[in-house]
Structure formats: structure tokens, C-alpha cells
Design an enzyme around this catalytic site. Structure first.
Site, PDB file in Angstrom:
ATOM      1  CG  ASP A  32      -0.257  -0.004   2.541  1.00 38.22           C
ATOM      2  OD1 ASP A  32       0.999  -0.152   2.553  1.00 38.22           O
ATOM      3  OD2 ASP A  32      -0.926   0.123   3.576  1.00 38.22           O
TER       4      ASP A  32
ATOM      5  CD  GLU B 185      22.620  -8.680   9.030  1.00 38.65           C
ATOM      6  OE1 GLU B 185      23.733  -8.390   9.496  1.00 38.65           O
ATOM      7  OE2 GLU B 185      22.121  -9.816   9.097  1.00 38.65           O
TER       8      GLU B 185
END
Ligand SMILES: [Mg+2]
Length: 302
Positions: free
Chosen positions: A224, A281
Site C-alpha cells: 500500500d 543488520e
């Protein structure tokens, strides 16, 4: 040889992280390649050699393939998507065979956790559009965060991640509750400005995060063009913080501890450098981070 074998086969680049998870993929490679062949895919296999390698290979060669399928964890998926989005022109579709220790995002995508089942899904699935996030020029598939709860994934070594799985996340998070750091920041979205001292902030394109909290899947759409934004304000009350985890699930909410909203763009300005965590990360250290949602930027086969 099956009837489809030959020139009409679709070219597929299989990017395999041999160190992912419990390294189970080593036992399944022949079966995965064979299975994909039965679905009409001719696989070129690339075994990654280290961090950044998947991005480089996909960026350079990806446009020659109809699909790039990654076998690894969420980190490997992130690398492949960074490669795909760097391709100008013919971008291949993306497939994900989760084989990592933190397949957090694979759960949101409802992908099979079994390698063989996931390979069948690639064969039978259809490409579906999916949003991708961008944070100061780097792409992320499902989450960009700063503050508490976020250091865990990149601090935990691969070995710890393999042994503990998603508990590595949780344990590290609990540990970091003891010395909660906060960040004075100003967050501007397309329709509001939020200022304060936060201990956590995130732009999320997923229904869950590291097993720590889940949004209501009814309220979250992955195509969306909008992120779920979660901000946790400075607070020393452990009970309030625990309740905050529940409050984060609400789509538009503001209390003295939590702010949630939806946004397609945000700019986060801090008084000092902040470590950002992209898909689990370390994703850069910035005083100013500009994050945007690239609506339907990739086609994910599922
Ligand atoms: Mg969304």
C-alpha cells in the site's frame, strides 16, 4: 528429461547463502534445482562468498534472468533486493526460499519454512507486488529501526543466531532493557511532526518484528506504499514499557509511551548520530535519516 526441458525454459538465478541457518541447504540443493526444473525453470546457481556478494552478483547479472531466487535468511533477501533495485530496466522477479535462522519476514509473507515446500511455492506461485523501503539510499525489505531492540540481530554472531534462532533477538533485547538509551529526535512524516525523546523508532513493512511484537495483520498491507511507524517514548517504568508492546499493535495510537501511525515518507533528525538497523543488520549511522516507501517496487513470487 521432462517435456518442457530446453529452450522454452525460464532462466532463474538461484542465489544460495551456504552459511545460512543450520546450513541445511547443503542437503537440499540437488532436489531444489531439480524441482525448479520440473516447473520449467533452468537454474544458474550462485553460492555467495560473503557479505555484499549477493548484491553485487544480482546487480551485475540479474537482468539476464526472469527470476532471482534467494536461499538464505532475511539478510540474504535484503542483499538480493538491493541488487535487483540497482538494475535499470529489466528487473527480475524475486523468490525467497527461507533457510536462515531469522526468517522473521518469511513468516509475514506466509512462506513455507520447509525448503522443499518453499521451492514448490516458487514453482506454483505468482508474482505479487511488494513495497520496499529506502533509508538514505539503502534498501530494506521489512524494517528500519533505531534504538532499543535493534542492536540484537547484528550483535548476535552467526553461531549464536544458528543455535538460538529468534531467541537470540529476544534475549539481547531483554539485556538491553537494563541500560535503555534514548534519542532526542524530530520525526516528520507527510502529515505530522513528532518531537521527543525516544528509546525506539521504526518504519516497518511487516506484520511482526523478531517475535517481539505483532501488528494486527488486518491493518498491515505490504503493497500500500505505507509503513507502520512505531515510536516508543522515554520511560523508566517497566510495566508501562511492557504494555507498550501491546499498544504498538494499534494502527493509529498515541499515549505517554507509544506513538503509532502510517506514513510513506519520513525524515528523522537527531541531535547526535544514530545507528540504524535495516532488516536486522547494521544499516548506517546518521544524524539525519530520510526514509521512503517505494510502492510496489518489486514483484515477489509467492
Ligand atoms: Mg504497508
Amino acid at each position: 528429461m521432462n517435456e518442457q526441458w530446453g529452450e522454452s525454459m525460464k532462466r532463474l538465478l538461484l542465489v544460495v547463502n551456504p552459511c545460512a541457518g543450520k546450513q541445511l541447504i547443503r542437503n537440499y540443493m540437488v532436489e531444489v534445482v531439480s524441482l525448479l526444473g520440473q516447473y520449467g525453470y533452468s537454474s544458474t546457481v550462485h553460492i555467495t562468498t560473503g557479505r555484499g556478494d549477493a548484491t553485487e552478483v544480482v546487480s551485475k547479472w540479474g537482468s539476464n534472468f526472469e527470476a532471482v531466487v534467494v536461499v538464505g535468511g532475511d539478510g540474504s533477501l535484503n542483499e538480493v533486493i538491493n541488487g535487483v533495485l540497482s538494475i535499470r530496466g529489466n528487473q527480475p522477479k524475486v523468490g525467497y526460499i527461507p533457510a536462515g535462522s531469522t526468517n522473521d519476514f518469511a513468516k509475514t509473507l506466509s512462506l513455507p519454512t520447509n525448503i522443499i515446500d518453499a521451492a514448490h511455492r516458487i514453482g506454483q506461485g505468482k508474482p505479487r507486488p511488494m513495497d520496499v523501503g529506502e533509508c538514505n539510499g539503502r534498501y530494506f525489505t521489512y524494517i528500519a529501526t533505531f534504538g532499543a531492540f535493534t542492536e540484537s540481530s547484528y550483535n548476535a554472531s552467526q553461531k549464536v543466531k544458528n543455535v538460538l534462532g529468534h531467541f537470540a533477538y529476544v534475549l539481547e533485547s531483554v539485556k538491553s532493557l537494563k541500560n535503555l538509551r534514548t534519542y532526542k529526535t524530530r520525526i516528520e512524516t507527510e502529515d505530522k511532526v513528532i518531537e521527543g525523546e525516544f528509546l525506539f523508532g521504526g518504519a516497518i513493512n511487516s506484520t511482526s518484528m523478531g517475535g517481539l511484537f505483532k501488528f494486527d495483520p488486518e491493518n498491515v498491507k505490504l503493497d500500500d506504499g505505507l509503513f507502520e511507524i512505531v515510536l516508543v517514548k522515554k520511560n523508566n517504568n517497566l510495566f508501562k514499557l511492557l504494555k507498550a508492546v501491546t499498544d504498538m499493535k494499534k494502527p493509529e495510537y498515541e499515549s505517554d509511551v507509544v506513538v503509532t501511525c502510517k506514513a510513506s515518507k519520513l525524515k528523522i533528525t537527531a541531535e547526535e548520530n544514530i545507528d540504524w538497523c535495516l532488516d536486522g543488520e547494521l544499516g548506517g549511522t546518521y544524524k539525519e535519516a530520510e526514509i521512503q516507501n517505494l510502492k510496489r517496487a518489486i514483484q515477489l513470487i509467492k
